[in-house]
Motif scaffolding. Structure first.
Motif, PDB file in Angstrom:
ATOM      1  N   TYR A 127       0.820  -1.216   0.000  1.00 62.15           N
ATOM      2  CA  TYR A 127       0.000   0.000   0.000  1.00 62.15           C
ATOM      3  C   TYR A 127       0.848   1.256   0.000  1.00 62.15           C
ATOM      4  CZ  TYR A 127      -4.201  -2.670   0.134  1.00 62.15           C
ATOM      5  OH  TYR A 127      -5.195  -3.524  -0.229  1.00 62.15           O
ATOM      6  N   ARG A 128       1.974   1.233   0.698  1.00 63.83           N
ATOM      7  CA  ARG A 128       2.872   2.393   0.672  1.00 63.83           C
ATOM      8  C   ARG A 128       3.437   2.605  -0.727  1.00 63.83           C
ATOM      9  NH1 ARG A 128       4.071   0.931   5.680  1.00 63.83           N
ATOM     10  NH2 ARG A 128       5.731  -0.498   5.127  1.00 63.83           N
ATOM     11  N   LYS A 129       3.824   1.522  -1.383  1.00 68.33           N
ATOM     12  CA  LYS A 129       4.444   1.626  -2.705  1.00 68.33           C
ATOM     13  C   LYS A 129       3.436   1.941  -3.808  1.00 68.33           C
ATOM     14  CE  LYS A 129       8.291  -1.472  -1.703  1.00 68.33           C
ATOM     15  NZ  LYS A 129       8.838  -2.833  -1.908  1.00 68.33           N
ATOM     16  N   ALA A 130       2.169   1.597  -3.633  1.00 65.84           N
ATOM     17  CA  ALA A 130       1.163   1.670  -4.706  1.00 65.84           C
ATOM     18  C   ALA A 130       0.931   3.065  -5.297  1.00 65.84           C
ATOM     19  CB  ALA A 130      -0.144   1.023  -4.259  1.00 65.84           C
ATOM     20  N   PRO A 131       0.955   4.183  -4.739  1.00 60.91           N
ATOM     21  CA  PRO A 131       0.924   4.539  -3.325  1.00 60.91           C
ATOM     22  C   PRO A 131      -0.514   4.822  -2.871  1.00 60.91           C
ATOM     23  CG  PRO A 131       1.498   6.480  -4.613  1.00 60.91           C
ATOM     24  CD  PRO A 131       1.231   5.346  -5.584  1.00 60.91           C
ATOM     25  N   LEU A 132      -0.954   4.092  -1.876  1.00 58.93           N
ATOM     26  CA  LEU A 132      -2.300   4.289  -1.335  1.00 58.93           C
ATOM     27  C   LEU A 132      -2.277   4.636   0.145  1.00 58.93           C
ATOM     28  CD1 LEU A 132      -4.285   1.475  -3.155  1.00 58.93           C
ATOM     29  CD2 LEU A 132      -4.238   3.910  -3.662  1.00 58.93           C
ATOM     30  N   GLY A 133      -1.166   5.097   0.625  1.00 57.30           N
ATOM     31  CA  GLY A 133      -1.093   5.567   1.992  1.00 57.30           C
ATOM     32  C   GLY A 133      -0.423   4.584   2.930  1.00 57.30           C
ATOM     33  N   ASP A 134      -0.304   5.033   4.154  1.00 56.49           N
ATOM     34  CA  ASP A 134       0.352   4.258   5.200  1.00 56.49           C
ATOM     35  C   ASP A 134      -0.709   3.518   5.995  1.00 56.49           C
ATOM     36  OD1 ASP A 134       2.346   3.277   6.808  1.00 56.49           O
ATOM     37  OD2 ASP A 134       2.483   5.079   8.048  1.00 56.49           O
ATOM     38  N   LYS A 135      -0.820   2.219   5.767  1.00 59.30           N
ATOM     39  CA  LYS A 135      -1.805   1.382   6.443  1.00 59.30           C
ATOM     40  C   LYS A 135      -1.039   0.357   7.267  1.00 59.30           C
ATOM     41  CE  LYS A 135      -4.994   2.091   2.654  1.00 59.30           C
ATOM     42  NZ  LYS A 135      -6.421   2.015   2.694  1.00 59.30           N
ATOM     43  N   SER A 136      -1.224   0.378   8.550  1.00 56.17           N
ATOM     44  CA  SER A 136      -0.454  -0.506   9.425  1.00 56.17           C
ATOM     45  C   SER A 136      -0.837  -1.967   9.194  1.00 56.17           C
ATOM     46  CB  SER A 136      -0.679  -0.139  10.888  1.00 56.17           C
ATOM     47  OG  SER A 136      -1.971  -0.570  11.302  1.00 56.17           O
ATOM     48  N   PRO A 137       0.100  -2.875   9.439  1.00 51.65           N
ATOM     49  CA  PRO A 137      -0.197  -4.302   9.312  1.00 51.65           C
ATOM     50  C   PRO A 137      -1.386  -4.724  10.179  1.00 51.65           C
ATOM     51  CG  PRO A 137       2.162  -3.973   9.502  1.00 51.65           C
ATOM     52  CD  PRO A 137       1.504  -2.643   9.749  1.00 51.65           C
ATOM     53  N   GLU A 138      -1.480  -4.198  11.373  1.00 55.09           N
ATOM     54  CA  GLU A 138      -2.578  -4.551  12.278  1.00 55.09           C
ATOM     55  C   GLU A 138      -3.917  -4.094  11.728  1.00 55.09           C
ATOM     56  OE1 GLU A 138       0.153  -2.695  13.215  1.00 55.09           O
ATOM     57  OE2 GLU A 138       1.265  -4.386  14.073  1.00 55.09           O
TER      58      GLU A 138
END
Length: 143
Positions: A21-32
């Motif tokens: 998601y960070r690379k896509a970039p679609l934002g910072d979404k935590s693993p949890e």
């Protein structure tokens, strides 16, 4: 390129998904956070190439009235290879039978989804956790 698709959560590396998601970039979404939202989604799809996660998406659905397709991400190095088409086609097919299938797009990508029959809604509204940021990114109309 051979991509292997799966709907199971059994072998998902949540850190790898967060990185996608960070690379896509679609934002910072935590693993949890991703583990929770994918776990609560009726439909989901993951694409792997040589064991590396290259595509993911999900649909939050109630089984009858509404299916909401969201979090569709393709690794930038794999964009333009038909993975987005395969992912959306699968999620739309899974969602068939619902009275409505809804998604919201990254601004500028609406044309991609129009190929699947999606049209702009005239009454859609949203409350974002960070309204100013959502407005600046083009998700909310300027008031």
């Amino acid at each position: 390129m051979t991509v292997t698709w799966t709907d199971t959560l059994d072998n998902v590396d949540w850190n790898e998904l967060s990185d996608l998601y960070r690379k896509a970039p679609l934002g910072d979404k935590s693993p949890e956070r991703l583990k929770t939202v994918f776990g609560n989604s009726m439909f989901r799809r993951f694409g792997y190439e040589d064991g590396v996660l290259v595509a993911a998406g999900r649909a939050l659905a109630d089984g009858l009235d509404c299916s909401y397709i969201c979090d569709v991400a393709i690794l930038p190095s794999h964009q333009g290879r038909g993975l987005g088409d395969a992912l959306i086609a699968h999620l739309v097919e899974c969602s068939r039978g619902h009275a409505k299938i809804i998604l919201y797009s990254v601004p500028g990508k609406e044309g991609f989804y129009a190929r699947y029959g999606f049209r702009r809604m005239t009454t859609a509204m949203a409350v974002f956790q960070d309204q100013d940021k959502a407005t600046a990114q083009g998700y909310l109309a300027q008031e």
